[in-house]
Design an enzyme around this catalytic site. Structure first.
Site, short mmCIF file in Angstrom:
data_model
loop_
_atom_site.label_atom_id
_atom_site.label_comp_id
_atom_site.label_asym_id
_atom_site.label_seq_id
_atom_site.Cartn_x
_atom_site.Cartn_y
_atom_site.Cartn_z
N ARG A 175 0.82 -1.22 0.00
CA ARG A 175 0.00 0.00 0.00
C ARG A 175 0.85 1.26 0.00
NH1 ARG A 175 -2.15 -3.48 -1.42
NH2 ARG A 175 -3.86 -4.68 -0.55
N SER A 225 -10.58 -0.97 3.89
CA SER A 225 -9.83 -1.31 5.11
C SER A 225 -9.29 -0.03 5.73
CB SER A 225 -8.65 -2.23 4.78
OG SER A 225 -9.14 -3.42 4.24
N GLU A 295 -4.59 3.01 6.98
CA GLU A 295 -4.37 2.88 5.53
C GLU A 295 -5.01 4.09 4.84
OE1 GLU A 295 -5.00 -0.97 3.74
OE2 GLU A 295 -5.87 -0.07 1.95
C1 FAD Z 1 -15.56 -0.68 -0.36
C2 FAD Z 1 -14.10 -0.48 -0.58
C3 FAD Z 1 -13.29 -1.55 -0.88
C4 FAD Z 1 -11.91 -1.37 -1.08
N1 FAD Z 1 -11.16 -2.46 -1.38
C5 FAD Z 1 -9.83 -2.29 -1.59
C6 FAD Z 1 -9.02 -3.41 -1.92
O1 FAD Z 1 -9.46 -4.54 -2.05
N2 FAD Z 1 -7.68 -3.20 -2.09
C7 FAD Z 1 -7.14 -1.96 -1.99
O2 FAD Z 1 -5.91 -1.82 -2.17
N3 FAD Z 1 -7.89 -0.88 -1.67
C8 FAD Z 1 -9.22 -1.01 -1.48
N4 FAD Z 1 -9.98 0.07 -1.17
C9 FAD Z 1 -9.35 1.39 -0.98
C10 FAD Z 1 -9.26 2.26 -2.25
O3 FAD Z 1 -10.28 1.93 -3.18
C11 FAD Z 1 -7.88 2.15 -2.93
O4 FAD Z 1 -6.85 2.57 -2.07
C12 FAD Z 1 -7.82 2.96 -4.23
O5 FAD Z 1 -6.64 2.64 -4.90
C13 FAD Z 1 -7.85 4.47 -4.00
O6 FAD Z 1 -8.05 5.10 -5.26
P1 FAD Z 1 -8.79 6.51 -5.36
O7 FAD Z 1 -8.78 6.93 -6.79
O8 FAD Z 1 -10.12 6.47 -4.72
O9 FAD Z 1 -7.78 7.43 -4.55
P2 FAD Z 1 -8.13 8.59 -3.52
O10 FAD Z 1 -8.80 8.02 -2.34
O11 FAD Z 1 -8.83 9.70 -4.23
O12 FAD Z 1 -6.64 9.05 -3.14
C14 FAD Z 1 -5.78 8.18 -2.42
C15 FAD Z 1 -4.38 8.82 -2.34
O13 FAD Z 1 -3.83 8.89 -3.64
C16 FAD Z 1 -3.54 10.24 -4.03
N5 FAD Z 1 -3.88 10.34 -5.46
C17 FAD Z 1 -5.04 9.98 -6.08
N6 FAD Z 1 -4.92 10.15 -7.41
C18 FAD Z 1 -3.66 10.61 -7.64
C19 FAD Z 1 -2.92 10.98 -8.81
N7 FAD Z 1 -3.45 10.92 -10.03
N8 FAD Z 1 -1.64 11.40 -8.67
C20 FAD Z 1 -1.07 11.50 -7.43
N9 FAD Z 1 -1.72 11.20 -6.28
C21 FAD Z 1 -3.00 10.74 -6.39
C22 FAD Z 1 -4.42 11.11 -3.14
O14 FAD Z 1 -3.86 12.39 -2.93
C23 FAD Z 1 -4.43 10.28 -1.84
O15 FAD Z 1 -3.26 10.50 -1.10
C24 FAD Z 1 -11.35 -0.08 -0.98
C25 FAD Z 1 -12.19 1.01 -0.69
C26 FAD Z 1 -13.54 0.83 -0.51
C27 FAD Z 1 -14.42 2.02 -0.24
#
Ligand code: FAD
Length: 302
Positions: A175, A225, A295
Site C-alpha cells: 500500500r 480497510s 491505511e
Molecule cells: C468498499 C471499498 C473496498 C476497497 N477495497 C480495496 C481493496 O481490495 N484493495 C485496496 O488496495 N484498496 C481497497 N480500497 C481502498 C481504495 O479503493 C484504494 O486505495 C484505491 O486505490 C484508491 O483510489 P482513489 O482513486 O479512490 O484514490 P483517492 O482516495 O482519491 O486518493 C488516495 C491517495 O492517492 C492520491 N492520489 C489519487 N490520485 C492521484 C494521482 N493521479 N496522482 C497523485 N496522487 C493521487 C491522493 O492524494 C491520496 O493520497 C477499498 C475502498 C472501498 C471504499
C-alpha cells in the site's frame, strides 16, 4: 484566495470546471468531509497549467481520484482540490497493453481488459478507485497488486515536467509507492496483461465480486480497510478479538460484517471516525501490543 486567482483558474478550466465551497462528502466514499474552497476537474491537457498557477500564486493544491481511500476533515480543505475522476480518463489498447488515464476507474479498465480477452486485472475490478489512486496505494486484493501488472507510469514531477517511470522506479510496496513522497501526480499508467479467455476472465471477476459482497459491508459508506495489515496479523481479526465488533462513536462504527472496515452508519462526522480509530488503536495496542497504522489518507482540517 483572491478573485484574480479564480479568474485565472477559470481561464484554464472554464467556468463549468470550477466548483466553489464544494462539500467533500460528495467526493469521498465515506460520504464525510467539509467543503473545499475550490474543486476543479481539469482534463489532462490543462492539468499541469492548474498546478503551475497554484504554485505561482502559492495556493495549496491536492490531487484526488475517486476519494475511496480518503478521510477529509470536517473543517474542509483550504486551497484547490484537483479531481482526476471523470476528466483524465482516456483508455486505449496497444496489443496486450491497456493505457489508462489516471482518472479512469479500475472497474472500467478491468472491464475493457476482459472484453479484449486480456487477463491479469481481474483482482482490481472490485476496487473502487481510479488508476492514479491505485498506483499511489499499490492497491491490491485476492493475491494480486498493481505491481504485478504495471509496466510504466507517466507522472508530472514537482518541477512540472512529464516523466515516464518504470515499475521498478515506482518503489511499490505494501500500500505504498514513491509518488506522494516525491510530489508526483500520476497522469497515465500502462498495464501489461496476458492473452486469456474472456469467459474465464469474466467468471473470475464475478467470483471475486461475490466474495466481496459476502465479506465486506458494501451497503454502507466506507473507505475500505481502515488500517494497514500489521506484519504477521490481520487488522480486522485483532479488532474483533479486542471485542470491538460493532463499536460505535456517533455515526461511525466498526462494521459487524468485517471489523477491518469503519463504516458511516449515517450522519458520521470526520471527528467521529477519527475518535473511533483512536479508540480502536489504543485498545488493540493495550490488549495485543500491536500498533495499527491507518491505511486511509487524512486530508484537510480536522
Ligand atoms: C468498499 C471499498 C473496498 C476497497 N477495497 C480495496 C481493496 O481490495 N484493495 C485496496 O488496495 N484498496 C481497497 N480500497 C481502498 C481504495 O479503493 C484504494 O486505495 C484505491 O486505490 C484508491 O483510489 P482513489 O482513486 O479512490 O484514490 P483517492 O482516495 O482519491 O486518493 C488516495 C491517495 O492517492 C492520491 N492520489 C489519487 N490520485 C492521484 C494521482 N493521479 N496522482 C497523485 N496522487 C493521487 C491522493 O492524494 C491520496 O493520497 C477499498 C475502498 C472501498 C471504499
Amino acid at each position: 484566495m483572491n478573485g484574480q486567482f479564480l479568474e485565472q483558474l477559470e481561464q484554464i478550466v472554464g467556468r463549468d470546471g470550477i466548483r466553489l465551497e464544494e462539500p467533500m462528502s460528495r467526493h469521498t466514499t465515506f460520504r464525510v468531509g467539509g467543503a473545499a474552497d475550490v474543486l476543479v476537474t481539469p482534463d489532462r491537457s490543462v492539468l499541469s497549467q492548474v498546478v503551475a498557477l497554484c504554485k505561482k500564486e502559492r495556493v495549496p493544491y491536492y490531487i484526488i481520484g475517486n476519494g475511496s481511500n480518503l478521510l477529509v476533515g470536517d473543517g474542509g480543505i483550504r486551497g484547490v482540490v484537483i479531481e482526476t475522476k471523470g476528466a483524465v480518463n482516456e483508455l486505449r489498447t496497444e496489443g496486450e497493453r491497456i493505457v489508462a488515464g489516471a482518472g479512469t476507474l479500475l472497474s472500467q479498465a478491468a472491464s475493457r481488459a476482459a472484453s479484449l480477452g486480456l487477463a491479469g486485472m481481474e483482482f482490481a475490478a472490485g476496487i473502487p478507485g481510479t488508476v492514479g489512486g491505485a498506483v499511489v496505494m499499490n492497491a491490491g486484493a485476492y493475491g494480486g497488486e498493481m505491481k504485478d501488472i504495471l509496466e510504466s507510469v507517466t507522472v508530472l514531477d514537482a518541477e512540472g515536467h512529464e516523466k515516464v517511470l518504470s515499475v521498478d522506479e515506482l518503489e511499490l510496496g505494501y500500500r505504498s509507492s514513491c509518488i506522494l513522497k516525491n510530489g508526483y501526480i500520476v497522469l497515465e499508467a500502462v498495464f501489461h496483461l496476458a492473452a486469456g479467455d474472456e469467459t474465464e476472465i469474466r467468471a473470475r471477476m464475478q467470483e471475486l465480486a461475490a466474495k466481496r459482497m459476502s465479506k465486506q459491508p458494501l451497503e454502507y459508506p466506507s473507505a475500505g480497510s481502515t488500517f494497514k495489515r500489521p506484519e504477521g496479523y490481520f487488522a480486522g481479526k485483532l479488532i474483533m478479538d479486542a471485542g470491538l465488533r460493532g463499536y460505535r462513536v456517533g455515526g461511525a462504527q466498526v462494521a459487524e460484517k468485517h471489523c477491518g472496515f469503519v463504516i458511516n452508519r449515517g450522519g458520521a462526522t470526520a471527528a467521529d471516525i477519527v475518535k473511533l480509530m483512536e479508540d480502536v488503536k489504543c485498545e488493540v495496542e493495550r490488549q495485543f501490543h500491536v500498533t495499527l497504522e491507518p491505511e486511509v489518507k487524512m486530508l484537510g482540517e480536522f
